[in-house]
Design a protein around this motif. Structure first.
Motif, PDB file in Angstrom:
ATOM      1  N   ALA A 110       0.678  -2.789   3.739  1.00  8.02           N
ATOM      2  CA  ALA A 110      -0.338  -3.794   4.053  1.00  8.02           C
ATOM      3  C   ALA A 110      -0.920  -3.563   5.443  1.00  8.02           C
ATOM      4  O   ALA A 110      -2.132  -3.667   5.652  1.00  8.02           O
ATOM      5  CB  ALA A 110       0.262  -5.194   3.948  1.00  8.02           C
ATOM      6  N   ASP A 116      -5.234  -3.954   0.652  1.00  8.54           N
ATOM      7  CA  ASP A 116      -6.419  -4.823   0.683  1.00  8.54           C
ATOM      8  C   ASP A 116      -7.167  -4.741  -0.648  1.00  8.54           C
ATOM      9  O   ASP A 116      -7.481  -3.646  -1.129  1.00  8.54           O
ATOM     10  CB  ASP A 116      -7.365  -4.412   1.808  1.00  8.54           C
ATOM     11  N   ARG A 133       0.094 -13.268   6.211  1.00  2.00           N
ATOM     12  CA  ARG A 133      -0.261 -12.284   7.234  1.00  2.00           C
ATOM     13  C   ARG A 133      -1.391 -11.369   6.788  1.00  2.00           C
ATOM     14  O   ARG A 133      -2.161 -10.879   7.607  1.00  2.00           O
ATOM     15  CB  ARG A 133       0.970 -11.458   7.607  1.00  2.00           C
ATOM     16  N   HIS A 134      -1.489 -11.149   5.474  1.00  2.00           N
ATOM     17  CA  HIS A 134      -2.499 -10.220   4.942  1.00  2.00           C
ATOM     18  C   HIS A 134      -3.252 -10.922   3.800  1.00  2.00           C
ATOM     19  O   HIS A 134      -3.006 -10.655   2.624  1.00  2.00           O
ATOM     20  CB  HIS A 134      -1.840  -8.935   4.457  1.00  2.00           C
TER      21      HIS A 134
END
Length: 315
Positions: A110, A116, A133-134
């Motif tokens: 990630a 993504d 966080r992502h």
């Protein structure tokens, strides 16, 4: 020979590291062309789990020449992974490598931007952290592993083994993957979409009410079996059967049965010259059209294309 580079740094989890090296680094118990060469890559000596000191075989720059890169679990999920590790993994992917993470190794993928816009998973205890966080990652907390083509992610511990067997199955076929699983004394296949865990503990298979039924079903996949047929064989109601199936396999009886039929079809496509019509009968699919529909949806390619792929790999 296909090169598998295992990327390591301080804080790596030794279980996933050892698992990948054992499963992919040991010669399979059956003849196969082009088995893996496993290379452990790191910036220098690393400490796994804070207890084991490991001297890598090569530096992180070796990742860009690998066919597959595996990132084992990562202990410190609350901090950013080392920048040199993240950059090396990204460079390997950009150079054409297939990249897979085991357990919390997904945080490295990630950070490298490889997840993504993709579906991914990690250990259920850390899926919320990964998603927060992502936010551009489609985190699925309820599966064992996710195959997105050149990017694969696995949940925790035993699911890492499932993903490694899945890689073997993709590269060398079901017969070889099953032989490796037998050597390791583990189940040859758990679908990636199976739940990471169930509410009640899974009992020992030998003492489970369905143990005899599952073995019998595996020997009678050529028959047209319904939930009612399985329930009668197990001497229980359909509802009771469903509860037992969910507790033991994490899925429904029909989904489990379909998975067994597909896996058997894969083996026959790889090891025999039987027509798709014959294989459809042998796996209880009935017609070639039915087999093609389910096979394409589950495996991602038609039976004929699957056979050509694995026949070509043996030439």
């Amino acid at each position: 020979m296909s090169t598998v580079a295992v990327a390591v740094a301080d804080g790596i989890l030794h279980f996933e590291l050892a698992l990948a090296c054992e499963l992919l680094g040991s010669p399979p118990p059956v003849p196969v062309d082009g088995w893996y060469e496993v290379v452990i890559c790191g910036a220098g000596p690393v400490r796994a789990d804070g207890r084991f000191l490991l001297e890598p075989d090569a530096g992180l720059d070796r990742l860009v020449r690998a066919d597959t890169v595996i990132v084992p679990g990562w202990a410190e999920v609350d901090v950013d992974p080392p920048a040199d590790l993240v950059q090396a993994v990204r460079a390997a992917y950009e150079a054409g490598a297939r990249v897979a993470s085991l357990c919390t190794g997904a945080f490295v993928l990630a950070a490298a931007g490889l997840l993504d816009g993709r579906r991914a998973t990690t250990h259920w205890a850390h899926t919320a952290t990964l998603a927060a966080r992502h936010p551009r990652v489609d985190v699925d907390p309820d599966v064992l592993y996710v195959d997105e083509g050149r990017v694969l992610t696995a949940a925790g511990k035993a699911a890492a083994l499932d993903l490694c067997l899945h890689l073997v199955r993709r590269d060398h076929g079901s017969a070889v993957a099953n032989a490796v699983a037998r050597r390791l004394v583990v189940a040859p296949h758990r679908p990636g979409g199976q739940a990471q865990f169930v509410a009640t503990p899974v009992p020992e298979p030998r003492g489970h009410p369905l143990s005899d039924l599952l073995a019998w079903t595996g020997r009678h996949l050529d028959q047209s079996l319904t939930v009612e047929d399985l329930a009668r064989r197990a001497n229980m109601s359909s509802r009771h059967l469903g509860r037992h199936f969910r507790s033991m396999t994490g899925t429904t009886s029909l989904q489990w049965l379909l998975t067994q039929r597909i896996r058997r079809a894969q083996e026959l496509l790889e090891t025999t010259d039987d027509s798709v019509d014959v294989i459809a009968e042998a796996t209880g699919m009935g017609t070639a059209a039915t087999l093609r529909r389910h096979f394409n949806r589950t495996v991602g390619v038609p039976p004929d294309a699957y056979r050509r792929t694995f026949r070509a790999r043996r030439l």
